[in-house]
Write an enzyme that holds these catalytic residues in place. Sequence first.
Site, PDB file in Angstrom:
ATOM      1  N   ALA A 155      -3.385  10.445   2.794  1.00 29.47           N
ATOM      2  CA  ALA A 155      -3.244   9.255   2.147  1.00 29.47           C
ATOM      3  C   ALA A 155      -3.137   8.190   3.304  1.00 29.47           C
ATOM      4  O   ALA A 155      -3.867   8.646   4.370  1.00 29.47           O
ATOM      5  CB  ALA A 155      -2.144   9.026   1.480  1.00 29.47           C
ATOM      6  N   CYS A 156      -2.250   7.590   3.430  1.00 28.64           N
ATOM      7  CA  CYS A 156      -2.212   6.249   4.682  1.00 28.64           C
ATOM      8  C   CYS A 156      -1.969   6.773   5.965  1.00 28.64           C
ATOM      9  O   CYS A 156      -2.069   6.209   7.068  1.00 28.64           O
ATOM     10  CB  CYS A 156      -1.243   5.308   4.281  1.00 28.64           C
ATOM     11  SG  CYS A 156      -1.753   4.117   2.831  1.00 28.64           S
ATOM     12  N   SER A 157      -1.536   7.991   6.304  1.00 28.56           N
ATOM     13  CA  SER A 157      -1.327   8.802   7.279  1.00 28.56           C
ATOM     14  C   SER A 157      -2.228   9.640   7.915  1.00 28.56           C
ATOM     15  O   SER A 157      -2.254  10.318   8.820  1.00 28.56           O
ATOM     16  CB  SER A 157       0.201   9.308   7.341  1.00 28.56           C
ATOM     17  OG  SER A 157       1.137   8.576   6.989  1.00 28.56           O
ATOM     18  N   SER A 334      -5.337   4.641   5.890  1.00 31.09           N
ATOM     19  CA  SER A 334      -5.023   5.305   7.082  1.00 31.09           C
ATOM     20  C   SER A 334      -5.667   4.574   8.475  1.00 31.09           C
ATOM     21  O   SER A 334      -5.302   4.691   9.456  1.00 31.09           O
ATOM     22  CB  SER A 334      -5.777   6.514   7.057  1.00 31.09           C
ATOM     23  OG  SER A 334      -7.211   6.558   7.075  1.00 31.09           O
TER      24      SER A 334
END
Length: 375
Positions: A155-157, A334
């Site tokens: 996901a965002c990481s 990300s």
Amino acid sequence: MTKVVISGTGVFTPPHSISNDELVASYNEYVRRFNEANKDKIEAGEVKALEPSSSEFILKASGIERRYVMDKEGILDPDIMCPRIPERSNDEPSILAEMSVAAAKEAMQKANKKPEDIDAVIVACSNLQRPYPAIAVEVQDLLGIEGFGFDMNVACSSATFGIKAAHDMVQSGGAKCVMVVDPEICSGHLNFRDRDSHFIFGDVCTAIIVEREESCTSKHAWEILGTRLLTKFSNNIRNNFGFLNRAAPEGIGEPDKLFVQEGRKVFKEVVPMVAQLITDHVSEEGLDPKKLDRLWLHQANINMNDFIGRKVLGRDPEAGEQPNILQDYANTSSAGSIIAFSQYSDDLPEGALGVICSFGAGYSAGNVIVRRLAA
């Protein structure tokens, strides 16, 4: 021990931008139509009336003023409220691969790298266009890179987890030079009919080249001093879309097949977790968090970043110490911290210290401590 550096970054920015005013006008027209169509049920208490949005609300809640998207017309059409991106034949480059190649070429130019210099491609993003063949292998083919490629999703990481994977491969000798690419079409999984989140995301693609210091000839190089990853399971940010949806037709089209979150819970739980991760990691590397020259944080919400900056530095960040690109790009999952790093790193002198940090669904957080090398 082999020293590893980030030697180049690239950013592909989509051609269309949507302002808060444009987005609000579309959303409020949808609200007007919904409330009018359900007038009797609303008056009878059977249906809850929808509330309009405003540009002022969006800016205060997030710090976002506009966002770039791959398709503007579909998003702003009250009858559609979703990007329209036509399918391509299998003989054409996929849209994620096309975005990736554009960002990758810029990163290669900054890093002074040719395709034959790169051993591996990692495509790390929050929403992959297909399960197979891997987008990374397609990007590898389009760029003419030998070696191998694979996709990953945290996901965002995803970007910082990708940098960690690239760093470890280079340091161990598994590869000499790795390209990490983060194509994010976040507008594709955003519910533009949800007042609390319809403004959050934008589209973009970033690329990062990670290699041995001894092979680096770039004027944009940063040594990676340390990497750290953290995950803790939470349902507070979730997207239930996947290949099993067709096996459960009762759920098709439900809101949970798009981005959903409990924003207040996320703020309360993620912000202190990330601030502690950065502080502990920097301290354990023998550095003083309060003396960091720059924080390139995940670009989700300006209030979250301000809180983290104060916790890590022990004071309000000064202008330039914690650059935000939210106002122009919105949340690009990300890619956000990499956009900030790409646009706000060349001005720092040799020896400057900084942290690239991303965080989001999972929960997940990735931390990369870097030091500027001589230009």
